[in-house]
Motif scaffolding. Structure first.
Motif, PDB file in Angstrom:
ATOM      1  N   LEU A  43       0.753  30.420  41.561  1.00  0.00           N
ATOM      2  CA  LEU A  43       1.020  28.996  41.617  1.00  0.00           C
ATOM      3  C   LEU A  43       0.551  28.257  40.372  1.00  0.00           C
ATOM      4  O   LEU A  43       0.950  27.131  40.138  1.00  0.00           O
ATOM      5  CB  LEU A  43       0.351  28.397  42.859  1.00  0.00           C
ATOM      6  N   SER A  44      -0.289  28.872  39.558  1.00  0.00           N
ATOM      7  CA  SER A  44      -0.849  28.184  38.404  1.00  0.00           C
ATOM      8  C   SER A  44       0.119  28.102  37.235  1.00  0.00           C
ATOM      9  O   SER A  44      -0.066  27.292  36.340  1.00  0.00           O
ATOM     10  CB  SER A  44      -2.138  28.870  37.941  1.00  0.00           C
ATOM     11  N   GLY A  45       1.128  28.925  37.189  1.00  0.00           N
ATOM     12  CA  GLY A  45       2.073  28.885  36.084  1.00  0.00           C
ATOM     13  C   GLY A  45       3.164  29.907  36.272  1.00  0.00           C
ATOM     14  O   GLY A  45       3.166  30.669  37.224  1.00  0.00           O
ATOM     15  N   ARG A  46       4.094  29.904  35.351  1.00  0.00           N
ATOM     16  CA  ARG A  46       5.173  30.883  35.441  1.00  0.00           C
ATOM     17  C   ARG A  46       5.208  31.712  34.172  1.00  0.00           C
ATOM     18  O   ARG A  46       4.721  31.300  33.130  1.00  0.00           O
ATOM     19  CB  ARG A  46       6.512  30.197  35.696  1.00  0.00           C
ATOM     20  N   HIS A  47       5.800  32.878  34.268  1.00  0.00           N
ATOM     21  CA  HIS A  47       5.900  33.794  33.148  1.00  0.00           C
ATOM     22  C   HIS A  47       7.375  34.002  32.824  1.00  0.00           C
ATOM     23  O   HIS A  47       8.184  34.250  33.717  1.00  0.00           O
ATOM     24  CB  HIS A  47       5.245  35.142  33.490  1.00  0.00           C
ATOM     25  N   VAL A  48       7.722  33.872  31.548  1.00  0.00           N
ATOM     26  CA  VAL A  48       9.093  34.085  31.106  1.00  0.00           C
ATOM     27  C   VAL A  48       9.086  35.021  29.908  1.00  0.00           C
ATOM     28  O   VAL A  48       8.066  35.183  29.237  1.00  0.00           O
ATOM     29  CB  VAL A  48       9.790  32.759  30.729  1.00  0.00           C
ATOM     30  N   THR A  49      10.212  35.620  29.640  1.00  0.00           N
ATOM     31  CA  THR A  49      10.351  36.474  28.463  1.00  0.00           C
ATOM     32  C   THR A  49      11.057  35.674  27.381  1.00  0.00           C
ATOM     33  O   THR A  49      12.199  35.266  27.550  1.00  0.00           O
ATOM     34  CB  THR A  49      11.155  37.737  28.809  1.00  0.00           C
ATOM     35  N   LEU A  50      10.343  35.433  26.290  1.00  0.00           N
ATOM     36  CA  LEU A  50      10.884  34.679  25.155  1.00  0.00           C
ATOM     37  C   LEU A  50      10.693  35.488  23.880  1.00  0.00           C
ATOM     38  O   LEU A  50       9.882  36.403  23.825  1.00  0.00           O
ATOM     39  CB  LEU A  50      10.155  33.341  25.003  1.00  0.00           C
ATOM     40  N   SER A  51      11.429  35.113  22.862  1.00  0.00           N
ATOM     41  CA  SER A  51      11.273  35.744  21.562  1.00  0.00           C
ATOM     42  C   SER A  51      10.090  35.097  20.846  1.00  0.00           C
ATOM     43  O   SER A  51      10.080  33.896  20.603  1.00  0.00           O
ATOM     44  CB  SER A  51      12.551  35.557  20.737  1.00  0.00           C
ATOM     45  N   CYS A  52       9.094  35.907  20.509  1.00  0.00           N
ATOM     46  CA  CYS A  52       7.906  35.404  19.815  1.00  0.00           C
ATOM     47  C   CYS A  52       8.132  35.487  18.313  1.00  0.00           C
ATOM     48  O   CYS A  52       8.540  36.524  17.796  1.00  0.00           O
ATOM     49  CB  CYS A  52       6.683  36.225  20.226  1.00  0.00           C
ATOM     50  N   VAL A  64       1.676  27.103  29.900  1.00  0.00           N
ATOM     51  CA  VAL A  64       0.397  26.411  29.831  1.00  0.00           C
ATOM     52  C   VAL A  64       0.544  24.997  30.386  1.00  0.00           C
ATOM     53  O   VAL A  64      -0.275  24.528  31.169  1.00  0.00           O
ATOM     54  CB  VAL A  64      -0.121  26.375  28.373  1.00  0.00           C
ATOM     55  N   GLU A  65       1.575  24.307  29.944  1.00  0.00           N
ATOM     56  CA  GLU A  65       1.954  22.982  30.416  1.00  0.00           C
ATOM     57  C   GLU A  65       3.440  23.047  30.725  1.00  0.00           C
ATOM     58  O   GLU A  65       4.091  24.026  30.360  1.00  0.00           O
ATOM     59  CB  GLU A  65       1.679  21.929  29.334  1.00  0.00           C
ATOM     60  N   PRO A  66       3.986  22.030  31.375  1.00  0.00           N
ATOM     61  CA  PRO A  66       5.435  22.066  31.633  1.00  0.00           C
ATOM     62  C   PRO A  66       6.230  22.248  30.334  1.00  0.00           C
ATOM     63  O   PRO A  66       6.110  21.447  29.405  1.00  0.00           O
ATOM     64  CB  PRO A  66       5.724  20.718  32.275  1.00  0.00           C
ATOM     65  N   ASN A  67       6.976  23.346  30.283  1.00  0.00           N
ATOM     66  CA  ASN A  67       7.825  23.717  29.141  1.00  0.00           C
ATOM     67  C   ASN A  67       7.049  23.950  27.846  1.00  0.00           C
ATOM     68  O   ASN A  67       7.593  23.817  26.757  1.00  0.00           O
ATOM     69  CB  ASN A  67       8.934  22.693  28.920  1.00  0.00           C
ATOM     70  N   LEU A  68       5.783  24.301  27.931  1.00  0.00           N
ATOM     71  CA  LEU A  68       4.976  24.733  26.790  1.00  0.00           C
ATOM     72  C   LEU A  68       4.427  26.113  27.153  1.00  0.00           C
ATOM     73  O   LEU A  68       3.665  26.250  28.103  1.00  0.00           O
ATOM     74  CB  LEU A  68       3.829  23.776  26.491  1.00  0.00           C
ATOM     75  N   LYS A  75      -1.022  34.818  21.525  1.00  0.00           N
ATOM     76  CA  LYS A  75      -1.479  33.482  21.934  1.00  0.00           C
ATOM     77  C   LYS A  75      -0.810  32.344  21.160  1.00  0.00           C
ATOM     78  O   LYS A  75      -1.324  31.240  21.118  1.00  0.00           O
ATOM     79  CB  LYS A  75      -3.005  33.348  21.824  1.00  0.00           C
ATOM     80  N   ARG A  76       0.341  32.588  20.553  1.00  0.00           N
ATOM     81  CA  ARG A  76       1.071  31.531  19.851  1.00  0.00           C
ATOM     82  C   ARG A  76       1.818  30.674  20.871  1.00  0.00           C
ATOM     83  O   ARG A  76       2.380  31.173  21.827  1.00  0.00           O
ATOM     84  CB  ARG A  76       2.060  32.135  18.861  1.00  0.00           C
ATOM     85  N   HIS A  77       1.842  29.373  20.644  1.00  0.00           N
ATOM     86  CA  HIS A  77       2.494  28.442  21.552  1.00  0.00           C
ATOM     87  C   HIS A  77       3.961  28.274  21.169  1.00  0.00           C
ATOM     88  O   HIS A  77       4.301  28.198  19.991  1.00  0.00           O
ATOM     89  CB  HIS A  77       1.798  27.090  21.529  1.00  0.00           C
ATOM     90  N   VAL A  78       4.812  28.193  22.189  1.00  0.00           N
ATOM     91  CA  VAL A  78       6.235  27.929  22.013  1.00  0.00           C
ATOM     92  C   VAL A  78       6.544  26.677  22.812  1.00  0.00           C
ATOM     93  O   VAL A  78       6.399  26.650  24.025  1.00  0.00           O
ATOM     94  CB  VAL A  78       7.097  29.105  22.504  1.00  0.00           C
TER      95      VAL A  78
END
Length: 83
Positions: A43-52, A64-68, A75-78
């Motif tokens: 419930l704390s967050g969701r996990h997605v597969t993105l290109s880093c 970490v935050e909505p759509n962040l 640990k790079r932010h997208v």
């Protein structure tokens, strides 16, 4: 056969069942709930597969935050929020 063999066999069966039951619980947690190519593990967050951009590969990112999202490896932010 002696009682020691029966008790040892019984304990072996109980131990094997315990390992099997724990394995089933872990598989259910790993699968999560899939909605539109998004896996929600808790419930704390969701996990997605993105290109880093740093890893240059498809990696799992944690919200970490909505759509962040944050890469689980480097640990790079997208940020995919609307500006």
């Amino acid at each position: 056969m002696s009682w020691v063999n029966y008790i040892t066999g019984g304990m072996t069966v109980i131990l094997a069942y315990a390992f099997y039951a724990v394995g089933i619980d872990n598989e259910e947690e790993e699968m999560g709930i899939e909605e539109e190519n998004v896996v929600i593990n808790d419930l704390s967050g969701r996990h997605v597969t993105l290109s880093c951009q740093t890893c240059r590969k498809l990696k799992k990112h944690k919200e970490v935050e909505p759509n962040l999202f944050q890469c689980m490896k480097c640990k790079r932010h997208v940020d995919i929020r609307v500006s």
